[in-house]
Design a protein around this motif. Structure first.
Motif, PDB file in Angstrom:
ATOM      1  N   ARG A  96     -23.329  24.015  -4.151  1.00 17.30           N
ATOM      2  CA  ARG A  96     -22.531  23.585  -2.991  1.00 17.30           C
ATOM      3  C   ARG A  96     -21.963  24.776  -2.224  1.00 17.30           C
ATOM      4  O   ARG A  96     -21.876  24.747  -0.999  1.00 17.30           O
ATOM      5  CB  ARG A  96     -21.403  22.667  -3.456  1.00 17.30           C
ATOM      6  N   ASP A  97     -21.560  25.829  -2.944  1.00 17.37           N
ATOM      7  CA  ASP A  97     -21.028  27.016  -2.270  1.00 17.37           C
ATOM      8  C   ASP A  97     -22.081  27.639  -1.351  1.00 17.37           C
ATOM      9  O   ASP A  97     -21.792  27.998  -0.199  1.00 17.37           O
ATOM     10  CB  ASP A  97     -20.570  28.045  -3.305  1.00 17.37           C
ATOM     11  N   VAL A 147     -30.612  37.840   8.180  1.00 17.76           N
ATOM     12  CA  VAL A 147     -30.118  38.791   7.182  1.00 17.76           C
ATOM     13  C   VAL A 147     -28.960  38.175   6.392  1.00 17.76           C
ATOM     14  O   VAL A 147     -28.895  38.272   5.158  1.00 17.76           O
ATOM     15  CB  VAL A 147     -29.671  40.102   7.861  1.00 17.76           C
ATOM     16  N   ALA A 148     -28.041  37.517   7.118  1.00 15.40           N
ATOM     17  CA  ALA A 148     -26.884  36.902   6.464  1.00 15.40           C
ATOM     18  C   ALA A 148     -27.288  35.717   5.595  1.00 15.40           C
ATOM     19  O   ALA A 148     -26.692  35.463   4.548  1.00 15.40           O
ATOM     20  CB  ALA A 148     -25.876  36.455   7.518  1.00 15.40           C
ATOM     21  N   ALA A 149     -28.328  34.995   6.023  1.00 17.30           N
ATOM     22  CA  ALA A 149     -28.745  33.793   5.306  1.00 17.30           C
ATOM     23  C   ALA A 149     -29.583  34.096   4.073  1.00 17.30           C
ATOM     24  O   ALA A 149     -29.620  33.287   3.133  1.00 17.30           O
ATOM     25  CB  ALA A 149     -29.528  32.880   6.240  1.00 17.30           C
ATOM     26  N   ILE A 171     -22.119  27.726   3.051  1.00 20.64           N
ATOM     27  CA  ILE A 171     -22.299  28.870   3.939  1.00 20.64           C
ATOM     28  C   ILE A 171     -23.535  28.674   4.809  1.00 20.64           C
ATOM     29  O   ILE A 171     -23.524  28.974   6.004  1.00 20.64           O
ATOM     30  CB  ILE A 171     -22.394  30.178   3.128  1.00 20.64           C
ATOM     31  N   ARG A 172     -24.600  28.147   4.210  1.00 24.65           N
ATOM     32  CA  ARG A 172     -25.811  27.924   4.987  1.00 24.65           C
ATOM     33  C   ARG A 172     -25.571  26.899   6.095  1.00 24.65           C
ATOM     34  O   ARG A 172     -26.113  27.014   7.198  1.00 24.65           O
ATOM     35  CB  ARG A 172     -26.946  27.435   4.081  1.00 24.65           C
ATOM     36  N   SER A 173     -24.741  25.897   5.829  1.00 26.12           N
ATOM     37  CA  SER A 173     -24.425  24.896   6.847  1.00 26.12           C
ATOM     38  C   SER A 173     -23.797  25.550   8.076  1.00 26.12           C
ATOM     39  O   SER A 173     -24.161  25.247   9.221  1.00 26.12           O
ATOM     40  CB  SER A 173     -23.473  23.856   6.264  1.00 26.12           C
TER      41      SER A 173
END
Length: 224
Positions: free
Chosen positions: A79-80, A155-157, A84-86
């Motif tokens: 879930r964490d 990059v962040a994902a 963030i991906r959401s």
């Protein structure tokens, strides 16, 4: 630009991730490095490098002297990562739609490539190819990230995707009909290509949170 060929450790890492995603390597399965080296016909070094990456991504765990095992999927950690991906997907999808609204010529390229990925995904669904579906899913969201015009999104994902590729395998095998996921992809693509930022963002966030909720329900039921 010249592309560097994947190293042996990268190829082994990708193969093991695919096998975890499609269930061939189930949670709790013992990964014996000597046997893996024999199977892949390589030395121990690329196996160790691949194992280190898998441990860092939460796909493999080391249980003391017992060795390395395929890690169970942790609902909280899942879930964490999805949370963030959401946020990233919502922003990227909204921004991609805004760019297309301001420059409609971008829509043609997006539609063409998006249609190819949707076809690949649906073909993988028809073939029951979980790893193929995960790769196509990755390609779809990478397309949206690129369409946002911000290279830092991918990059962040990426750290979250390394973990969620495995979660996606569980979603497809246990929690959600694959045809539903690819229908949602088609709706997101249509909203972005139509230059509708609000609709695109809503659909992207709903897509991610629905997958997380469905998988959490399955994992929590299995643990009860």
């Amino acid at each position: 630009m010249l592309k560097t060929a994947p190293s042996l450790s990268d190829q082994i890492y990708d193969q093991i991730v695919d096998e975890i995603c499609n269930g061939r390597l189930a949670p709790g399965m013992h990964l014996i490095q000597e046997k893996l080296a024999e199977r892949f016909d390589v030395s121990r070094q690329p196996i160790q490098q691949a194992m280190n990456r898998l441990k860092a991504d939460g796909l493999v765990e080391e249980l003391g002297r017992r060795g390395l095992f395929v890690a169970p999927l942790d609902p909280t950690r899942m879930r964490d990562h999805y949370g963030i991906r959401s946020a990233l997907d919502g922003w990227a999808t909204r921004t991609a739609a805004q760019r297309i609204r301001d420059d409609g010529a971008r829509a043609t390229v997006l539609k063409r490539r998006g249609a190819e990925i949707l076809a690949d995904g649906n073909a993988a669904v028809a073939a029951g190819d979980i790893a193929g579906q995960v790769h196509a899913d990755d390609a779809f969201h990478s397309l949206i990230y690129a369409a946002s015009g911000n290279p830092m999104v991918a990059v962040a994902a990426e750290p979250h995707w390394r973990f969620l590729r495995r979660a996606m395998g569980d979603v497809l095998r246990r929690a959600e009909e694959p045809v539903v996921i690819w229908r949602q992809h088609g709706e997101i693509l249509d909203a972005v290509a139509s230059g509708d930022p609000e609709q695109a963002e809503r659909l992207a966030i709903d897509h991610v949170t629905h997958a997380a909720d469905r998988l959490a329900e399955v994992l929590e039921a299995a643990q009860s």
